[in-house]
Structure formats: structure tokens, C-alpha cells
Design a protein around this motif. Structure first.
Motif, PDB file in Angstrom:
ATOM      1  N   LYS A  20       0.840  -1.206   0.000  1.00 51.15           N
ATOM      2  CA  LYS A  20       0.000   0.000   0.000  1.00 51.15           C
ATOM      3  C   LYS A  20       0.877   1.258   0.000  1.00 51.15           C
ATOM      4  CE  LYS A  20      -4.119   1.898   1.919  1.00 51.15           C
ATOM      5  NZ  LYS A  20      -5.401   1.513   2.448  1.00 51.15           N
ATOM      6  N   GLY A  21       1.930   1.245   0.792  1.00 50.70           N
ATOM      7  CA  GLY A  21       2.858   2.376   0.829  1.00 50.70           C
ATOM      8  C   GLY A  21       3.580   2.563  -0.497  1.00 50.70           C
ATOM      9  N   LEU A  22       3.938   1.455  -1.136  1.00 51.87           N
ATOM     10  CA  LEU A  22       4.586   1.532  -2.448  1.00 51.87           C
ATOM     11  C   LEU A  22       3.655   2.184  -3.461  1.00 51.87           C
ATOM     12  CD1 LEU A  22       6.898   0.911  -4.402  1.00 51.87           C
ATOM     13  CD2 LEU A  22       5.874  -1.358  -4.718  1.00 51.87           C
ATOM     14  N   ALA A  23       2.382   1.813  -3.427  1.00 47.07           N
ATOM     15  CA  ALA A  23       1.414   2.415  -4.348  1.00 47.07           C
ATOM     16  C   ALA A  23       1.318   3.925  -4.113  1.00 47.07           C
ATOM     17  CB  ALA A  23       0.047   1.762  -4.183  1.00 47.07           C
ATOM     18  N   ALA A  24       1.275   4.330  -2.854  1.00 50.20           N
ATOM     19  CA  ALA A  24       1.215   5.758  -2.532  1.00 50.20           C
ATOM     20  C   ALA A  24       2.498   6.473  -2.971  1.00 50.20           C
ATOM     21  CB  ALA A  24       0.983   5.953  -1.033  1.00 50.20           C
ATOM     22  N   GLY A  25       3.629   5.841  -2.735  1.00 46.89           N
ATOM     23  CA  GLY A  25       4.910   6.430  -3.133  1.00 46.89           C
ATOM     24  C   GLY A  25       5.058   6.536  -4.636  1.00 46.89           C
ATOM     25  N   ALA A  26       4.623   5.522  -5.349  1.00 47.99           N
ATOM     26  CA  ALA A  26       4.684   5.560  -6.816  1.00 47.99           C
ATOM     27  C   ALA A  26       3.814   6.685  -7.350  1.00 47.99           C
ATOM     28  CB  ALA A  26       4.241   4.221  -7.398  1.00 47.99           C
ATOM     29  N   GLN A  27       2.667   6.890  -6.732  1.00 51.12           N
ATOM     30  CA  GLN A  27       1.788   7.985  -7.158  1.00 51.12           C
ATOM     31  C   GLN A  27       2.454   9.340  -6.907  1.00 51.12           C
ATOM     32  OE1 GLN A  27      -1.083   7.448  -8.858  1.00 51.12           O
ATOM     33  NE2 GLN A  27      -1.123   9.654  -9.192  1.00 51.12           N
ATOM     34  N   GLN A 102       9.419   7.008   2.651  1.00 57.60           N
ATOM     35  CA  GLN A 102       8.582   7.386   3.786  1.00 57.60           C
ATOM     36  C   GLN A 102       7.158   6.870   3.614  1.00 57.60           C
ATOM     37  OE1 GLN A 102       9.806   9.011   6.646  1.00 57.60           O
ATOM     38  NE2 GLN A 102       7.868   8.142   7.357  1.00 57.60           N
ATOM     39  N   ALA A 103       6.635   6.926   2.397  1.00 59.84           N
ATOM     40  CA  ALA A 103       5.287   6.401   2.141  1.00 59.84           C
ATOM     41  C   ALA A 103       5.221   4.908   2.415  1.00 59.84           C
ATOM     42  CB  ALA A 103       4.870   6.704   0.695  1.00 59.84           C
ATOM     43  N   ILE A 104       6.271   4.179   2.031  1.00 68.94           N
ATOM     44  CA  ILE A 104       6.315   2.730   2.301  1.00 68.94           C
ATOM     45  C   ILE A 104       6.366   2.476   3.808  1.00 68.94           C
ATOM     46  CG2 ILE A 104       7.699   0.628   2.043  1.00 68.94           C
ATOM     47  CD1 ILE A 104       8.558   1.820  -0.741  1.00 68.94           C
ATOM     48  N   ALA A 105       7.232   3.215   4.503  1.00 68.67           N
ATOM     49  CA  ALA A 105       7.337   3.057   5.957  1.00 68.67           C
ATOM     50  C   ALA A 105       6.014   3.397   6.644  1.00 68.67           C
ATOM     51  CB  ALA A 105       8.457   3.941   6.501  1.00 68.67           C
ATOM     52  N   ASP A 106       5.348   4.447   6.186  1.00 67.34           N
ATOM     53  CA  ASP A 106       4.052   4.833   6.768  1.00 67.34           C
ATOM     54  C   ASP A 106       3.006   3.752   6.539  1.00 67.34           C
ATOM     55  OD1 ASP A 106       5.199   7.227   7.570  1.00 67.34           O
ATOM     56  OD2 ASP A 106       4.281   8.414   5.970  1.00 67.34           O
ATOM     57  N   GLY A 107       3.011   3.164   5.347  1.00 66.10           N
ATOM     58  CA  GLY A 107       2.065   2.087   5.051  1.00 66.10           C
ATOM     59  C   GLY A 107       2.269   0.894   5.968  1.00 66.10           C
ATOM     60  N   ILE A 108       3.522   0.547   6.197  1.00 65.18           N
ATOM     61  CA  ILE A 108       3.836  -0.577   7.100  1.00 65.18           C
ATOM     62  C   ILE A 108       3.432  -0.221   8.527  1.00 65.18           C
ATOM     63  CG2 ILE A 108       5.723  -1.913   8.131  1.00 65.18           C
ATOM     64  CD1 ILE A 108       7.116  -1.690   5.335  1.00 65.18           C
ATOM     65  N   ARG A 109       3.787   0.971   8.950  1.00 67.34           N
ATOM     66  CA  ARG A 109       3.480   1.404  10.311  1.00 67.34           C
ATOM     67  C   ARG A 109       1.969   1.350  10.584  1.00 67.34           C
ATOM     68  NH1 ARG A 109       5.692   5.977   9.865  1.00 67.34           N
ATOM     69  NH2 ARG A 109       7.766   5.212  10.286  1.00 67.34           N
ATOM     70  N   ARG A 110       1.178   1.817   9.617  1.00 65.31           N
ATOM     71  CA  ARG A 110      -0.281   1.797   9.793  1.00 65.31           C
ATOM     72  C   ARG A 110      -0.820   0.370   9.927  1.00 65.31           C
ATOM     73  NH1 ARG A 110      -0.014   6.533   6.750  1.00 65.31           N
ATOM     74  NH2 ARG A 110      -0.083   5.531   4.713  1.00 65.31           N
ATOM     75  N   LYS A 111      -0.270  -0.565   9.155  1.00 62.15           N
ATOM     76  CA  LYS A 111      -0.736  -1.950   9.210  1.00 62.15           C
ATOM     77  C   LYS A 111      -0.328  -2.640  10.505  1.00 62.15           C
ATOM     78  CE  LYS A 111      -3.183  -3.268   5.734  1.00 62.15           C
ATOM     79  NZ  LYS A 111      -4.495  -3.852   5.937  1.00 62.15           N
ATOM     80  N   LEU A 112       0.777  -2.214  11.097  1.00 61.73           N
ATOM     81  CA  LEU A 112       1.255  -2.861  12.318  1.00 61.73           C
ATOM     82  C   LEU A 112       0.551  -2.351  13.579  1.00 61.73           C
ATOM     83  CD1 LEU A 112       5.074  -3.144  11.636  1.00 61.73           C
ATOM     84  CD2 LEU A 112       3.406  -4.998  11.742  1.00 61.73           C
ATOM     85  N   ARG A 113      -0.255  -1.338  13.459  1.00 60.04           N
ATOM     86  CA  ARG A 113      -0.953  -0.802  14.651  1.00 60.04           C
ATOM     87  C   ARG A 113      -2.044  -1.719  15.102  1.00 60.04           C
ATOM     88  NH1 ARG A 113      -1.392   5.479  12.964  1.00 60.04           N
ATOM     89  NH2 ARG A 113       0.778   5.925  13.253  1.00 60.04           N
TER      90      ARG A 113
END
Length: 113
Positions: A20-27, A102-113
Motif C-alpha cells: 500500500k505504501g509503495l502504491a502511494a509512493g509511486a503515485q 517514507q510512504a512505504i514506511a508509513d504504510g507498514i506502520r499503519r498496518k502494524l498498529r
């Protein structure tokens, strides 16, 4: 306090969040490149696309355009453009790298909550 760790659940959260973060970062990188695409007839700019499949993201230009136009415009530094510039994809993607990470890290962080 008891702490339990579910490895398979954590791995899946990292995978899903990363994708999900990769998709946001690619955009983000695509939007940055759109600001740099030379515009003559607008066909090159309109041909831009982002494709995300799993752990791979691709930004492309030129599908449906004749004679490798996207590559020529991107690579020929001696061409003059009224709007935009050569290296319209390379430069913005490199400049966006930290934001993509950062978008990838944010995506991971959100899923781990």
C-alpha cells in the motif's frame, strides 16, 4: 505484562502495508514527473501511467505514441521544450526517493498498529 508475537500476522502486515505504501509512493513520484513532462500536443503527458502489482511499481510514458517518442524526448538533452524538460521521469523519481521510502514506511506502520 505478557507480550505475545504472532510472526505470520506481522509478516502479512508488513507485506500489505509495504504494498500500500509503495502504491502511494509511486503515485507521488508520478505526480512529480507530470510536472516535468514536456507538453507540445499533451499526448506524452496523457500517456503517463502508474502500475502497481505486489512489490513492484512501474511508471511509464509513451504507450500508443509513435516512434519511441517518450524515449527520445526523455533522453535527448539538446531538444528545446517550451514546457517541461528532458529526463522528465528520471529526475523527479530520484528526487522523490525519500518521500517514496517514507510512504512505504508509513504504510507498514499503519498496518502494524
Amino acid at each position: 505484562m505478557k507480550v505475545s508475537w504472532n510472526t505470520s500476522k506481522a509478516k502479512e502486515a508488513v507485506r500489505q502495508g509495504g504494498e500500500k505504501g509503495l502504491a502511494a509512493g509511486a503515485q507521488l513520484a508520478f505526480e512529480a514527473s507530470q510536472n516535468e513532462v514536456p507538453v507540445d500536443t499533451a499526448q506524452l503527458k496523457q500517456s503517463g501511467k502508474v502500475l502497481v502489482k505486489g512489490k513492484r511499481a512501474t511508471i511509464s510514458y509513451g504507450a500508443g505514441l509513435p516512434d519511441q517518442r517518450a524515449v527520445i524526448v526523455h533522453e535527448k538533452l539538446d531538444l528545446q521544450h517550451h514546457t517541461g524538460t528532458a529526463k522528465y521521469l528520471e529526475v523527479p523519481v530520484v528526487a522523490s526517493a525519500q518521500r517514496v521510502f517514507q510512504a512505504i514506511a508509513d504504510g507498514i506502520r499503519r498496518k502494524l498498529r
